[in-house]
Design a protein around this motif. Structure first.
Motif, PDB file in Angstrom:
ATOM      1  N   LEU A  25       0.802  -1.226   0.000  1.00 20.29           N
ATOM      2  CA  LEU A  25       0.000   0.000   0.000  1.00 20.29           C
ATOM      3  C   LEU A  25       0.830   1.269   0.000  1.00 20.29           C
ATOM      4  N   PHE A  26       2.084   1.162   0.382  1.00 23.38           N
ATOM      5  CA  PHE A  26       2.892   2.378   0.567  1.00 23.38           C
ATOM      6  C   PHE A  26       4.050   2.363  -0.420  1.00 23.38           C
ATOM      7  N   ASN A  27       4.052   3.330  -1.341  1.00 27.62           N
ATOM      8  CA  ASN A  27       5.140   3.403  -2.323  1.00 27.62           C
ATOM      9  C   ASN A  27       6.364   4.067  -1.695  1.00 27.62           C
ATOM     10  N   ASP A  28       7.418   4.173  -2.482  1.00 30.93           N
ATOM     11  CA  ASP A  28       8.687   4.697  -1.951  1.00 30.93           C
ATOM     12  C   ASP A  28       8.516   6.080  -1.323  1.00 30.93           C
ATOM     13  N   SER A  29       7.747   6.964  -1.979  1.00 29.64           N
ATOM     14  CA  SER A  29       7.660   8.323  -1.428  1.00 29.64           C
ATOM     15  C   SER A  29       6.827   8.322  -0.142  1.00 29.64           C
ATOM     16  N   ALA A  30       5.768   7.505  -0.084  1.00 36.52           N
ATOM     17  CA  ALA A  30       4.993   7.402   1.165  1.00 36.52           C
ATOM     18  C   ALA A  30       5.876   6.834   2.281  1.00 36.52           C
ATOM     19  N   CYS A  31       6.678   5.816   1.943  1.00 34.39           N
ATOM     20  CA  CYS A  31       7.584   5.222   2.936  1.00 34.39           C
ATOM     21  C   CYS A  31       8.542   6.270   3.479  1.00 34.39           C
ATOM     22  N   LYS A  32       9.108   7.062   2.563  1.00 31.78           N
ATOM     23  CA  LYS A  32      10.092   8.074   2.994  1.00 31.78           C
ATOM     24  C   LYS A  32       9.470   9.058   3.984  1.00 31.78           C
ATOM     25  N   GLU A  33       8.235   9.494   3.693  1.00 34.55           N
ATOM     26  CA  GLU A  33       7.569  10.440   4.603  1.00 34.55           C
ATOM     27  C   GLU A  33       7.325   9.807   5.969  1.00 34.55           C
ATOM     28  N   ILE A  34       6.873   8.555   5.966  1.00 32.87           N
ATOM     29  CA  ILE A  34       6.582   7.872   7.234  1.00 32.87           C
ATOM     30  C   ILE A  34       7.885   7.600   7.987  1.00 32.87           C
ATOM     31  N   GLU A 100      -0.962  11.836  15.589  1.00 38.43           N
ATOM     32  CA  GLU A 100      -1.863  12.161  14.478  1.00 38.43           C
ATOM     33  C   GLU A 100      -1.321  11.625  13.143  1.00 38.43           C
ATOM     34  N   TRP A 101       0.006  11.677  12.936  1.00 40.81           N
ATOM     35  CA  TRP A 101       0.560  11.216  11.646  1.00 40.81           C
ATOM     36  C   TRP A 101       0.323   9.725  11.435  1.00 40.81           C
ATOM     37  N   ILE A 102       0.247   8.948  12.502  1.00 43.99           N
ATOM     38  CA  ILE A 102      -0.033   7.508  12.322  1.00 43.99           C
ATOM     39  C   ILE A 102      -1.461   7.338  11.810  1.00 43.99           C
ATOM     40  N   HIS A 103      -2.404   8.105  12.402  1.00 48.26           N
ATOM     41  CA  HIS A 103      -3.787   8.047  11.899  1.00 48.26           C
ATOM     42  C   HIS A 103      -3.837   8.448  10.428  1.00 48.26           C
ATOM     43  N   GLU A 104      -3.214   9.588  10.119  1.00 48.30           N
ATOM     44  CA  GLU A 104      -3.347  10.146   8.764  1.00 48.30           C
ATOM     45  C   GLU A 104      -2.570   9.362   7.714  1.00 48.30           C
ATOM     46  N   MET A 105      -1.320   9.037   8.057  1.00 45.04           N
ATOM     47  CA  MET A 105      -0.427   8.487   7.030  1.00 45.04           C
ATOM     48  C   MET A 105      -0.428   6.966   6.966  1.00 45.04           C
ATOM     49  N   VAL A 106      -0.795   6.296   8.051  1.00 48.08           N
ATOM     50  CA  VAL A 106      -0.732   4.830   8.063  1.00 48.08           C
ATOM     51  C   VAL A 106      -2.133   4.199   8.162  1.00 48.08           C
ATOM     52  N   VAL A 107      -2.952   4.685   9.104  1.00 51.84           N
ATOM     53  CA  VAL A 107      -4.260   4.046   9.305  1.00 51.84           C
ATOM     54  C   VAL A 107      -5.236   4.404   8.172  1.00 51.84           C
ATOM     55  N   GLN A 108      -5.255   5.677   7.743  1.00 56.53           N
ATOM     56  CA  GLN A 108      -6.196   6.091   6.687  1.00 56.53           C
ATOM     57  C   GLN A 108      -6.070   5.243   5.412  1.00 56.53           C
TER      58      GLN A 108
END
Ligand code: AKG
Length: 218
Positions: A25-34, A100-108
């Motif tokens: 579900l998480f591409n390279d750019s999403a991974c980098k942000e997380i 909040e970032w876990i809710h927004e970036m991972v759980v959503q």
């Protein structure tokens, strides 16, 4: 498992597989942000910005508990399976809320992919492994965690192994009944037989590089 026939092992492997679901579900750019956010958690912990029970450090593996914290081992008088307990939600022993970032970036993204029901997740744990870090074979305690158990891997890939026996000093791990790859950015859900009837672990040889996992549970 050493005493099973090939057929019996295959039946076991099939039962485990029915309880595993994986998605990328998480591409390279999403991974980098997380991953940048995980680094921020590490920094805050090092600066003493979290409550005592939010942070659990060990030589090759640090853990950060959010939402709900629990104790399962060395600090308890009564130990062992079934003796784990949640920390109270308020006061001295409680842990920090889920950022909040876990809710927004991972759980959503998990919700959008319909992998979990809304409002299911109330516990988020980050394990941060150094190379060679591991988690010994265990079953997530049923009296504490509902199923499914959801994990998302970051920084590097690893493998989740089922049905391994550990020996210590020096550390030795038997061959798994089944091992599944945990790619960076990959989501793994375990439930049913895979979660309840067989242990899972991360073997030291399967973490050649630093890796972090976000474990999302209820
Ligand atoms: C646990 O911390 O209970 C795990 O099983 C971790 C699994 C992982 O690192 O992917």
């Amino acid at each position: 498992y050493d005493f099973m026939t090939i057929d019996e092992k295959q039946v076991e492997v099939d039962k485990i597989r029915t309880g595993i679901k994986q998605r990328c579900l998480f591409n390279d750019s999403a991974c980098k942000e997380i991953e940048a956010k995980i680094e921020e958690v590490v920094r805050k912990a090092a600066n003493g910005e979290y409550k005592k029970n939010t942070v659990d450090t060990a030589p090759l593996r640090n853990k950060y508990f959010f939402g709900e914290g629990y104790t399962y081992g060395s600090h308890m008088e009564a130990r062992g399976p079934g003796m784990e307990r949640l920390y109270p939600k308020e006061g001295e022993e409680s842990v920090d809320p889920i950022p909040e970032w876990i809710h927004e970036m991972v759980v959503q993204p998990l919700l959008r992919a319909q992998l979990i029901p809304p409002d299911f997740i109330n516990s988020a744990v980050i394990n941060d492994y150094q190379p060679g870090g591991c988690i010994v074979s265990h079953i997530d305690p049923y009296h504490i965690f509902d199923r499914p158990i959801v994990t998302v891997s970051f920084f590097s890939s690893s493998a989740l192994s089922f049905g391994c026996k550990f020996e210590f000093r020096p550390i030795r791990v038997s061959n798994p009944v089944l091992s599944v790859k945990l790619p960076r950015g990959g989501v793994t859900l375990i439930s049913g037989f895979a979660a309840d009837e067989i242990t899972h672990c991360i073997r030291p040889q399967d973490t050649p590089h630093r890796r972090a996992v976000v474990i999302l549970r209820r």
